[in-house]
Design a protein around this motif. Structure first.
Motif, PDB file in Angstrom:
ATOM      1  N   PHE A 127      14.121  -3.569  -2.640  1.00  9.66           N
ATOM      2  CA  PHE A 127      13.021  -3.300  -1.714  1.00  9.66           C
ATOM      3  C   PHE A 127      13.284  -3.815  -0.299  1.00  9.66           C
ATOM      4  O   PHE A 127      12.452  -3.625   0.581  1.00  9.66           O
ATOM      5  N   ASN A 128      14.389  -4.514  -0.102  1.00  9.04           N
ATOM      6  CA  ASN A 128      14.654  -5.072   1.231  1.00  9.04           C
ATOM      7  C   ASN A 128      14.628  -3.964   2.291  1.00  9.04           C
ATOM      8  O   ASN A 128      15.367  -2.992   2.197  1.00  9.04           O
ATOM      9  N   PRO A 129      13.759  -4.097   3.323  1.00 10.85           N
ATOM     10  CA  PRO A 129      13.594  -2.998   4.283  1.00 10.85           C
ATOM     11  C   PRO A 129      14.865  -2.698   5.076  1.00 10.85           C
ATOM     12  O   PRO A 129      15.085  -1.548   5.456  1.00 10.85           O
ATOM     13  N   TYR A 169       6.884  -5.721   1.428  1.00 19.60           N
ATOM     14  CA  TYR A 169       6.570  -6.512   2.614  1.00 19.60           C
ATOM     15  C   TYR A 169       5.454  -5.893   3.452  1.00 19.60           C
ATOM     16  O   TYR A 169       5.071  -6.437   4.476  1.00 19.60           O
ATOM     17  N   GLY A 170       4.930  -4.735   3.024  1.00 16.29           N
ATOM     18  CA  GLY A 170       3.845  -4.105   3.753  1.00 16.29           C
ATOM     19  C   GLY A 170       2.548  -4.234   2.974  1.00 16.29           C
ATOM     20  O   GLY A 170       2.531  -4.134   1.750  1.00 16.29           O
ATOM     21  N   GLU A 171       1.451  -4.429   3.689  1.00 15.75           N
ATOM     22  CA  GLU A 171       0.176  -4.656   3.008  1.00 15.75           C
ATOM     23  C   GLU A 171      -0.232  -3.435   2.184  1.00 15.75           C
ATOM     24  O   GLU A 171      -0.751  -3.568   1.078  1.00 15.75           O
ATOM     25  N   PRO A 216       1.901  -9.588   1.111  1.00 13.39           N
ATOM     26  CA  PRO A 216       1.472 -10.040   2.438  1.00 13.39           C
ATOM     27  C   PRO A 216      -0.047  -9.954   2.589  1.00 13.39           C
ATOM     28  O   PRO A 216      -0.643  -8.992   2.115  1.00 13.39           O
ATOM     29  N   ASN A 217      -0.599 -10.935   3.243  1.00 12.84           N
ATOM     30  CA  ASN A 217      -2.044 -11.011   3.475  1.00 12.84           C
ATOM     31  C   ASN A 217      -2.844 -10.768   2.187  1.00 12.84           C
ATOM     32  O   ASN A 217      -3.760  -9.950   2.152  1.00 12.84           O
TER      33      ASN A 217
END
Lengths: 292, 281
Positions: free
Chosen positions: A123-125, A146-148, A234-235
């Motif tokens: 999944f590493n962007p 890594y994206g909400e 994230p968040n």
């Protein structure tokens, strides 16, 4: 026979004791803890339903419930469909059946920690497998875990990769579909679809139901990915229920509050299971006179 | 069905399986190639699939930077204790529930089965508190002792599995042994267990893999580094060495390989194991 009774109790004793010590006892204790304000290191204080009232005002509780439901609604249907289709394919009389079954079961065997480490990397962007492939195909990339917005769908994708258990149970179910009925359908002029619709599917409903219930109970308790891969971020996008419970109990030491969380989960799982069983009467087909 | 039709069908099935298989295997291929690359090559974009040169040093590097031999030994100690305890006490309980007649037997068995539905979160905290109060934290006791009580909780599945199998063995065998003056203990060891090798193998495999993959248990109970299991060691490694991807991938491969080897050797038992459970309605 008195001797037989004595032996019966004696040989079952470890199981009965285990059930008492590690299931019934902790259950009662957990219920009691949930009615106290108890931080590790301080004495417990009885507060009645205080923890449960506080839950209602806890945004992270609702968030974790949402995230977990979202995840379950994604993983369970996908696993059922993919597991069923692949089980039917590897149940055909094709060469190398054992090989294919192995290939599809393999991800299920991988320790959760190892597969989490592997998928962090996939999944590493910047350098991960998925974005590299998307880039080469000229497609837009994603920020994955890594994206909400994309974090939970990414974990759903990863979990679906491990559909092997559902597949194996479907395979076992397929062995029990009576072969003669296929011939009966063929005589009536039915094709592949008719065979599937009128024989395979009805006979597989108990297996589908089993996978549905165990799958739902299992996904409601997901923990490893949240702990190893995203730490709830994230968040708070991957603040799974058990992860939240874990941090409450073992990071914040709020034993009472975490116990209330556990009991709410227990009730939720119980209600879902009862609803599924009720609903099952309408669509799960049990062979008449199949009493064994 | 014509011959031609079945050939077309078979080809279609084969193509579908191959396409799906490729998706299943690609992450593993990615793991293997990354485990054999040095960090410069891993970060080349677009990615390369063939390591050049093969960075075998990742393995010695990864295994040398953490006491993985120790983790392996710890994991195996837990494995032996858990597998032995689970097989022994679950088989005995199943023997009692299926082949000895005593009042309350079905009621108790039914009660045990309800434990399967219980989310582990409910018992997690009190169990932790209980082990803490007897001073067993940071020992293998919380990870191994429940196995000697028929696997406690999740072990009911194994009792069920054994029981299903035992019910298929003719009862005349027991009766003959009892007439010869055998005790239930002797019947269990002399008659039932020798006939139950397939189900024993299934329970051993499932239990072994369960322990190998367990993360939450060791995470809760083990705090000192020297007692870590492989899963715990790998997770710690992940957070410490995020920069050294080659090492990390090599270490992951080492944790995965034994399980995959076991699976290849004992493959047929995996499918049989589930068939044995009699999942069907």
């Amino acid at each position: 026979m008195r001797a037989e009774r004595r032996w019966g109790w004696l040989l079952a004793a470890p199981a009965i004791l285990g059930f008492g010590i590690f299931t019934i006892g902790p259950m009662i204790a957990s219920l009691f803890f949930s009615l106290t304000d108890w931080q590790i290191g301080a004495p417990a204080k009885f507060i009645g339903l205080g923890n449960y009232r506080q839950l209602g005002h806890d945004p992270l509780f609702w968030k974790s419930l949402n995230v977990t439901t979202y995840y379950t609604l994604g993983v369970v249907p996908l696993t059922l469909v993919v597991g069923f289709v692949i089980a039917m394919l590897v149940n055909q009389g094709i060469r190398g059946r054992g090989f294919w079954r192995t290939v599809y079961y393999l991800p299920t065997l991988v320790p959760a920690v190892a597969s989490s480490v592997l998928w962090i990397w996939i999944f590493n962007p910047d350098f991960g497998l998925l974005n590299s492939m998307l880039r080469q195909a000229g497609l837009p990339t994603s920020s994955w875990i890594y994206g909400e917005q994309s974090a939970v769908p990414s974990l759903i994708l990863m979990s679906t990769w491990g559909f092997g258990n559902a597949m194996v149970i479907f395979l076992a179910g397929l062995q029990g579909v009576p072969r003669q009925l296929y011939e009966a359908v063929a005589i009536d002029g039915g094709g592949t679809w008719a065979r599937f619709r009128h024989v395979t599917l009805p006979f597989m409903t108990p297996t589908i139901f089993y996978n549905l219930v165990t799958g739902t109970i299992g996904t409601f308790q997901v923990f490893n990915q949240a702990y190893i891969m995203t730490q709830g971020g994230p968040n708070n996008a991957t603040e799974f229920y058990i992860y939240y419970l874990y941090t409450k109990a073992f990071t914040d030491s709020e034993i009472g509050y975490a116990s209330a969380l556990a009991w709410v989960l227990f009730v939720i799982v119980l209600v879902i299971t009862v609803l599924l069983f009720r609903n099952a009467r309408r669509w799960v087909y049990y062979e008449m006179g199949a009493a064994r | 069905m014509t011959r031609e039709g079945s050939l077309v069908r078979r080809t279609a099935v084969w193509v579908l399986l191959a396409a799906g298989g490729l998706i299943m295997v690609t992450p593993f291929a990615w793991l293997v190639r990354s485990a054999l690359m040095d960090d410069n090559q891993i970060f080349v974009s677009p990615p390369e699939w063939i390591p050049k040169p093969f960075a075998w040093a990742n393995f010695s590097g990864a295994l040398g930077s953490q006491p993985f031999a120790r983790y392996f030994l710890n994991t195996m100690i837990i494995e032996v204790l858990v597998v032995t305890g689970t097989v022994l006490t679950c088989a005995l309980a199943a023997f009692s529930f299926s082949r000895l007649r005593w009042r309350g037997r079905n009621l108790i068995f039914g009660l045990l089965l309800t434990g399967v539905m219980l989310p582990y979160a409910v018992t997690l905290i009190p169990t932790f508190v209980m082990w803490g109060s007897v001073g067993a934290l940071d020992t293998f006791i919380p990870l191994t002792v429940p196995a000697w009580f028929a696997g406690a909780g999740g072990g009911v599945f194994n009792i069920f599995l054994f029981r299903q199998f035992f019910l298929t063995i003719p009862f005349e065998l027991d009766e003959a042994a009892y007439i010869d003056g055998a005790t239930p203990w002797k019947v269990f060891w002399g008659v039932i267990m020798p006939l139950s090798k397939p189900v024993v193998v299934v329970v051993v495999i499932f239990t072994f893999i369960g322990v190998w993959n367990d993360f939450l248990g060791p995470l809760l109970y083990l705090t000192s580094d020297s007692k870590y299991t492989l899963a715990l060691g790998l997770a710690g490694f992940q957070s410490t060495y995020t920069a050294q991807w080659g090492f990390l991938m090599a270490a992951s491969l080492v944790v995965i390989l034994p399980i995959i080897l076991i699976f290849f050797v004992l493959q047929r038992y995996f499918v049989e194991g589930v068939t044995l459970t009699g999942v069907k309605g």
